[in-house]
Design an enzyme around this catalytic site. Structure first.
Site, PDB file in Angstrom:
ATOM      1  CG  ASP A 147      -1.916  -1.253   1.289  1.00 39.75           C
ATOM      2  OD1 ASP A 147      -2.341  -1.663   0.280  1.00 39.75           O
ATOM      3  OD2 ASP A 147      -2.240  -1.779   2.235  1.00 39.75           O
ATOM      4  CE  LYS A 184       2.571  -2.342  -4.293  1.00 39.92           C
ATOM      5  NZ  LYS A 184       2.026  -2.071  -3.181  1.00 39.92           N
ATOM      6  N   GLY A 207      -4.630  -4.036  -3.664  1.00 37.67           N
ATOM      7  CA  GLY A 207      -5.629  -3.016  -4.159  1.00 37.67           C
ATOM      8  C   GLY A 207      -4.847  -1.696  -4.534  1.00 37.67           C
ATOM      9  CG  HIS A 208      -2.004  -1.890  -6.894  1.00 38.29           C
ATOM     10  ND1 HIS A 208      -1.057  -2.419  -7.869  1.00 38.29           N
ATOM     11  CD2 HIS A 208      -1.678  -2.392  -5.634  1.00 38.29           C
ATOM     12  CE1 HIS A 208      -0.443  -3.248  -7.215  1.00 38.29           C
ATOM     13  NE2 HIS A 208      -0.678  -3.105  -6.099  1.00 38.29           N
ATOM     14  CD  GLN A 258       0.870  -8.787  -3.061  1.00 33.78           C
ATOM     15  OE1 GLN A 258       1.327  -9.394  -3.641  1.00 33.78           O
ATOM     16  NE2 GLN A 258      -0.543  -8.349  -3.077  1.00 33.78           N
TER      17      GLN A 258
HETATM   18  P1  GDP Z   1      -0.934   0.259  -3.447  1.00 33.28           P
HETATM   19  O1  GDP Z   1      -1.468  -0.780  -3.222  1.00 33.28           O
HETATM   20  O2  GDP Z   1       0.460   0.542  -3.296  1.00 33.28           O
HETATM   21  O3  GDP Z   1      -1.152   1.003  -4.924  1.00 33.28           O
HETATM   22  O4  GDP Z   1      -1.377   1.760  -2.524  1.00 33.28           O
HETATM   23  P2  GDP Z   1      -3.047   1.961  -2.109  1.00 33.28           P
HETATM   24  O5  GDP Z   1      -3.702   2.197  -3.391  1.00 33.28           O
HETATM   25  O6  GDP Z   1      -3.454   0.569  -1.524  1.00 33.28           O
HETATM   26  O7  GDP Z   1      -2.913   2.968  -1.028  1.00 33.28           O
HETATM   27  C1  GDP Z   1      -2.237   4.215  -1.318  1.00 33.28           C
HETATM   28  C2  GDP Z   1      -3.426   5.209  -1.101  1.00 33.28           C
HETATM   29  O8  GDP Z   1      -2.934   6.418  -0.935  1.00 33.28           O
HETATM   30  C3  GDP Z   1      -4.598   5.148  -1.881  1.00 33.28           C
HETATM   31  O9  GDP Z   1      -5.571   5.485  -1.336  1.00 33.28           O
HETATM   32  C4  GDP Z   1      -4.120   6.725  -2.754  1.00 33.28           C
HETATM   33  O10 GDP Z   1      -5.192   7.124  -3.490  1.00 33.28           O
HETATM   34  C5  GDP Z   1      -3.510   7.471  -1.686  1.00 33.28           C
HETATM   35  N1  GDP Z   1      -2.265   8.125  -2.194  1.00 33.28           N
HETATM   36  C6  GDP Z   1      -1.519   8.017  -3.045  1.00 33.28           C
HETATM   37  N2  GDP Z   1      -0.523   9.082  -3.015  1.00 33.28           N
HETATM   38  C7  GDP Z   1      -1.126   9.887  -2.127  1.00 33.28           C
HETATM   39  C8  GDP Z   1      -0.446  11.003  -1.554  1.00 33.28           C
HETATM   40  O11 GDP Z   1       0.622  11.650  -2.168  1.00 33.28           O
HETATM   41  N3  GDP Z   1      -1.158  11.674  -0.593  1.00 33.28           N
HETATM   42  C9  GDP Z   1      -2.300  11.143  -0.198  1.00 33.28           C
HETATM   43  N4  GDP Z   1      -2.943  11.781   0.815  1.00 33.28           N
HETATM   44  N5  GDP Z   1      -2.857  10.302  -0.484  1.00 33.28           N
HETATM   45  C10 GDP Z   1      -2.104   9.334  -1.557  1.00 33.28           C
HETATM   46  P1  IMO Z   2      -0.768  -3.948  -2.265  1.00 35.68           P
HETATM   47  O1  IMO Z   2      -0.651  -4.773  -3.749  1.00 35.68           O
HETATM   48  C1  IMO Z   2      -0.937  -4.440   1.919  1.00 35.68           C
HETATM   49  C2  IMO Z   2      -1.035  -8.603   3.420  1.00 35.68           C
HETATM   50  C3  IMO Z   2      -2.272  -9.097   3.999  1.00 35.68           C
HETATM   51  C4  IMO Z   2      -1.489 -10.243   5.153  1.00 35.68           C
HETATM   52  C5  IMO Z   2      -0.329 -10.732   4.255  1.00 35.68           C
HETATM   53  C6  IMO Z   2      -0.934 -12.194   4.050  1.00 35.68           C
HETATM   54  O2  IMO Z   2      -2.322  -3.281  -2.471  1.00 35.68           O
HETATM   55  O3  IMO Z   2       0.368  -3.524  -1.583  1.00 35.68           O
HETATM   56  P2  IMO Z   2      -2.375 -12.696   1.721  1.00 35.68           P
HETATM   57  O4  IMO Z   2      -3.992 -12.491   1.504  1.00 35.68           O
HETATM   58  O5  IMO Z   2      -1.646 -12.180   0.656  1.00 35.68           O
HETATM   59  O6  IMO Z   2      -1.930 -14.159   1.870  1.00 35.68           O
HETATM   60  O7  IMO Z   2      -2.128 -11.919   2.983  1.00 35.68           O
HETATM   61  O8  IMO Z   2      -0.349  -9.744   3.287  1.00 35.68           O
HETATM   62  N1  IMO Z   2      -0.985  -8.073   2.295  1.00 35.68           N
HETATM   63  C7  IMO Z   2      -1.204  -6.658   1.788  1.00 35.68           C
HETATM   64  N2  IMO Z   2      -0.940  -5.683   2.650  1.00 35.68           N
HETATM   65  N3  IMO Z   2      -1.197  -4.494   0.730  1.00 35.68           N
HETATM   66  C8  IMO Z   2      -1.103  -5.531  -0.090  1.00 35.68           C
HETATM   67  O9  IMO Z   2      -1.088  -5.466  -1.520  1.00 35.68           O
HETATM   68  C9  IMO Z   2      -1.227  -6.784   0.539  1.00 35.68           C
HETATM   69  N4  IMO Z   2      -1.425  -8.102  -0.184  1.00 35.68           N
HETATM   70  C10 IMO Z   2      -1.448  -8.902   1.047  1.00 35.68           C
HETATM   71  O10 IMO Z   2      -2.791  -8.085   4.732  1.00 35.68           O
HETATM   72  O11 IMO Z   2      -0.841  -9.511   6.138  1.00 35.68           O
HETATM   73 MG    MG Z   3      -2.833  -1.579  -1.875  1.00 35.70          MG
END
Ligand code: GDP
Ligand code: IMO
Ligand code: MG
Length: 437
Positions: free
Chosen positions: A13, A16, A40-41, A235
């Site tokens: 998270d 990316k 979840g991107h 991840q």
């Molecule tokens: P990923 O899994 O690495 O793609 O990241 P996620 O989407 O799960 O989580 C990142 C969260 O931060 C999302 O809700 C984005 O919309 C939000 N986000 C990304 N860049 C920024 C930033 O620079 N500032 C803030 N406040 N939110 C951001």
């Molecule tokens: P993105 O791509 C954050 C974590 C789960 C758990 C562990 C194992 O959005 O960054 P799994 O279901 O993969 O067997 O769970 O890994 N986990 C993540 N945490 N971001 C993710 O993906 C994750 N994908 C799995 O919460 O701790």
């Molecule tokens: Mg994510």
């Protein structure tokens, strides 16, 4: 210059999705190469938010080829839910999506196993996303009960499902009767109906057929043609099955080491690796997290950063930036530069802390321990930095950032040992600062 990779350097998270979306502009191909619908991107542009789990974050540009490579585990139900929801919002998905015939399929039994197995440890749960990821990779590695995307089109497909369903039902009987009654398995129906699964997956197979091909061959051709390939990690490096905080990890190589194995593209064609980090730390699920702030500071970060899981909506555990962990992940991944995300979330703190080493059993460690038990004992040594008051979410150029924010960035760069190339100050594509020096 064919290959650029984007990988997370923390526990996932790191934002990316935002970086991949931005870089898609300069790419011909975008590839997801490991993980599955546990990812979840989030991509935000034009005031619209999109959440992607299996589909590469490059999908918003139709002239770019999106590829789900062989190292990914695919849940067809999640896949088509995502395709339908994107299509309903006007995103065109047809020839611009390719799915590897080598990718392994997630079946209902994997999701049941995920629920049962994360309860049998008897101690802290991994806290998986319950998407069946671990059990599917388990079947892949042990081979006998695995089914790949390419198998959907073979005559024995239905028979395989019937046979495996019978085996799994017997296994569930054994597992469930050994479980402690206090475990949270309400609503779990550990009895599979082979006919129902066959009917469902026969429909999925026909829907999937137009997308399916040998993506390894496609990518190797793309390399020969000097196409620009962007690899989208899922991840984070600290969740890597081999190099992360085992057993509190995911079941694939989510650090830089997984790019080639998951995609089939040899390492020498990956010319640049971008490490994505938050300006602080978060973690979802169980496992040690030395800089966690299970207090008002953590709550403030969670509220300001909207730190709730993209997939599972769980509150993310929040804490200070851990330079020991990120330095390790950056070295492990062969990272060239850093993208520092969500810096805007830190506005308004009087002071900020960065962990520079750990105290473990009275000894100072400046490297990330290989044993989870040691990490659990780690007491962070912090460097304290002055915070800044200003809202920075509209800053467009580096020079306009408050001096304390620039100092914070500089210290992260020095402690991690990598140049910071991109700074993000908001979820939208536009809220991005590039450092070109
Ligand atoms: P990923 O899994 O690495 O793609 O990241 P996620 O989407 O799960 O989580 C990142 C969260 O931060 C999302 O809700 C984005 O919309 C939000 N986000 C990304 N860049 C920024 C930033 O620079 N500032 C803030 N406040 N939110 C951001
Ligand atoms: P993105 O791509 C954050 C974590 C789960 C758990 C562990 C194992 O959005 O960054 P799994 O279901 O993969 O067997 O769970 O890994 N986990 C993540 N945490 N971001 C993710 O993906 C994750 N994908 C799995 O919460 O701790
Ligand atoms: Mg994510």
């Amino acid at each position: 210059m064919p290959g650029i990779a984007v990988i997370g350097l923390q526990w996932g998270d790191e934002a990316k999705g935002k970086i991949v979306d931005i870089l898609t502009d300069q790419s011909d191909v975008v590839v997801r190469y490991q993980g599955g619908a546990n990812a979840g991107h989030t991509v935000v542009f034009g005031g619209e938010q999109y959440k992607l789990s299996l589909i590469p974050s490059g999908i918003f540009r139709y002239d770019v080829q999106s590829v789900i490579a062989g190292g990914v585990v695919i849940d067809p139900e999640a896949l088509f839910k995502e395709i339908d929801s994107l299509t309903a919002r006007g995103v065109r998905i047809d020839k611009n999506l390719m799915i590897s015939d080598r990718a392994h399929l997630i079946f209902p039994w994997h999701k049941i196993e995920d629920r049962i197995l994360d309860n049998v440890n008897g101690h802290e749960a991994i806290g998986t996303t319950m998407r069946g990821i671990g059990p599917c990779y388990q079947d892949k590695v042990s081979r006998s009960l695995a089914i790949r995307v390419g198998d959907m089109f073979k005559s024995e497909f239905k028979y395989r499902i019937e046979y495996i369903t019978g085996m799994k039902n017997r296994r569930f009987d054994g597992l469930v009767c050994n479980l402690d009654k206090s475990m949270h398995l309400e609503g779990l129906d550990a009895e599979l109906d082979a006919k129902h699964i066959i009917d469902e997956y026969t429909v999925y197979a026909e829907r999937m057929r137009p997308y399916v091909c040998d993506t390894t061959n496609y990518l190797l051709d793309a390399v020969d043609m000097d196409k620009r390939i962007l690899f989208e990690g899922a991840q984070g490096s600290l969740l890597d099955i081999d190099h992360g905080t085992f057993p509190f990890v995911t079941s694939s190589n989510s650090s830089g080491v997984g790019i080639s194995s998951g995609s089939g593209v040899p390492p020498q064609f990956i010319k640049k690796i971008l490490g994505v980090v938050k300006a602080y730390s978060t973690r979802v699920g169980g496992g040690p997290f030395p800089t966690e702030q299970d207090n008002e500071i953590g709550k403030l970060i969670r509220t300001r950063g909207k730190e709730y899981g993209t997939v599972t909506k769980r509150p993310r555990r929040c804490g200070w930036f851990d330079a020991v962990a990120v330095r390790y992940a950056a070295r492990l991944g062969g990272v060239d530069t850093i993208s520092l995300m969500l810096l805007d979330v830190l506005s308004g703190f009087d002071i900020l802390r960065i962990c520079t080493s750990y105290n473990i059993n009275g000894r100072v460690f400046d490297h990330f321990p290989s044993q989870t038990e040691d990490l659990r004992l780690a007491i962070p040594n912090y460097e304290t930095l002055p915070g800044w008051e200003e809202d920075i979410s509209n800053v467009q150029i580096y020079e306009d950032l408050p001096s304390n924010a620039k100092y914070y960035i500089q210290r992260i760069s020095e402690l991690v040992g990598k140049k910071v190339e991109i700074i993000s100050v908001g979820p939208d594509r536009e809220k991005t600062i590039y450092i070109n020096s």
